[in-house]
Every structure is written in C-alpha cells, then in structure tokens.
Write a protein that holds these residues in place. Structure first.
Motif, short mmCIF file in Angstrom:
data_model
loop_
_atom_site.label_atom_id
_atom_site.label_comp_id
_atom_site.label_asym_id
_atom_site.label_seq_id
_atom_site.Cartn_x
_atom_site.Cartn_y
_atom_site.Cartn_z
N UNK A 132 0.83 -1.20 0.00
CA UNK A 132 0.00 0.00 0.00
C UNK A 132 0.86 1.25 0.00
N UNK A 133 1.94 1.24 0.76
CA UNK A 133 2.86 2.38 0.81
C UNK A 133 3.50 2.60 -0.54
N UNK A 134 3.91 1.53 -1.19
CA UNK A 134 4.51 1.66 -2.53
C UNK A 134 3.52 2.26 -3.52
N UNK A 135 2.30 1.75 -3.51
CA UNK A 135 1.28 2.25 -4.44
C UNK A 135 0.94 3.70 -4.13
N UNK A 136 0.78 4.04 -2.88
CA UNK A 136 0.47 5.42 -2.46
C UNK A 136 1.59 6.36 -2.91
N UNK A 137 2.83 5.95 -2.70
CA UNK A 137 3.98 6.77 -3.09
C UNK A 137 4.05 6.92 -4.61
N UNK A 138 3.78 5.84 -5.34
CA UNK A 138 3.82 5.91 -6.80
C UNK A 138 2.76 6.87 -7.31
N UNK A 139 1.56 6.75 -6.76
CA UNK A 139 0.48 7.63 -7.22
C UNK A 139 0.77 9.09 -6.91
N UNK A 140 1.37 9.38 -5.78
CA UNK A 140 1.66 10.77 -5.44
C UNK A 140 2.85 11.30 -6.24
#
Length: 148
Positions: A132-140
């Motif tokens: 989730x952290x990876x996906x959140x960081x990628x999206x931001x």
C-alpha cells in the motif's frame, strides 16, 4: 523517465515503451496489493465487514485497517476514530489502507460488497502495508490517479 528518455540512454539504443506505461505500472502495483490482501485473508488474519472490523478494533486485534477507496466517508471515519484511539494518530494513519476500490477488495477477499476489513498482526499484514505504501507513493510521485 519516459519524457527524459532515461531507458534509451541507459541501454544506449532506441527503446519502445507503451504509451500507457505509467497506468500499467499502477495497475500492477494495485494487483500486488490485492494479492497481499488475499494472502492475509487465506492466512486467517483478515476480517471483513463493518461489525467484525469494529469488534476487531475494540479487542485490540487490528493491526491494519482497510477501507475501499470508494467507501462512504462516515463509516470509514467512525472506524478511523476508533483505530486512532487504539494505536495513536500517527501509527493509525500509517496502518490504514485505502488504495483499493470496492470491486478490487471483493476480488481479493473472495466475497462481494467488501467495504471495510482489518488484519491482525502478522507477516502478511506487514506486506499489505508495504504494498500500500509503494502504491500510495507511486500515485503521489507520478501524479497518476486510480485507473484500475
């Protein structure tokens, strides 16, 4: 990287990349998160449904709180307040996942209409947080929006 032709320069040759590479990467990262949720469910670490999640938080068993990205804000806020009281505001924010849509959660957990879920402590729940952290960081970082 695509705009600056980093791939072509590093390989010292022309490189063909799909036009929707950013969206493809985002979909694959969301799939990894879904798979992590599925593994936690199969490991018996996951409960789904507002009542079961509420009970899990009340008992102090919830280590990760999961909301569908398209969930109603009032139900999510009610669980969030209880979760923050359990873990503290900073830790609760880090342990709350809201990157998957309802249909993605349904598919990951294997039942319909999943809006809220909670995972108890374990390796599989830590993997949910990592993905989730990876996906959140990628999206931001990429400015990408949910295209899954």
């Amino acid at each position: 990287a695509l705009r600056r032709q980093v791939f072509a320069r590093s390989l010292k040759q022309a490189v063909a990349t799909p036009d929707d590479l950013a969206a493809l990467i985002e979909r694959l990262m969301a799939k990894r998160l879904s798979e992590a949720v599925s593994i936690a469910n199969k490991a018996g670490l996951l409960v789904a449904g507002f009542g079961k999640v509420d009970e899990s938080i009340s008992r102090g068993q919830a280590a990760v709180l999961i909301h569908a990205a398209d969930s109603a804000k009032d139900g999510a806020a009610k669980l969030d307040r209880k979760f923050k009281a359990l873990l503290g505001p900073e830790r609760a924010a880090e342990a709350t996942v809201g990157e998957l849509t309802g249909p993605e959660l349904d598919l990951a957990i294997g039942r319909s209409n999943v809006v809220h879920a909670a995972a108890s402590e374990g390796g599989a729940s830590q993997r949910i947080l990592q993905e989730a952290t990876r996906l959140r960081r990628y999206r931001s970082d990429s400015g990408a929006s949910s295209t899954t």
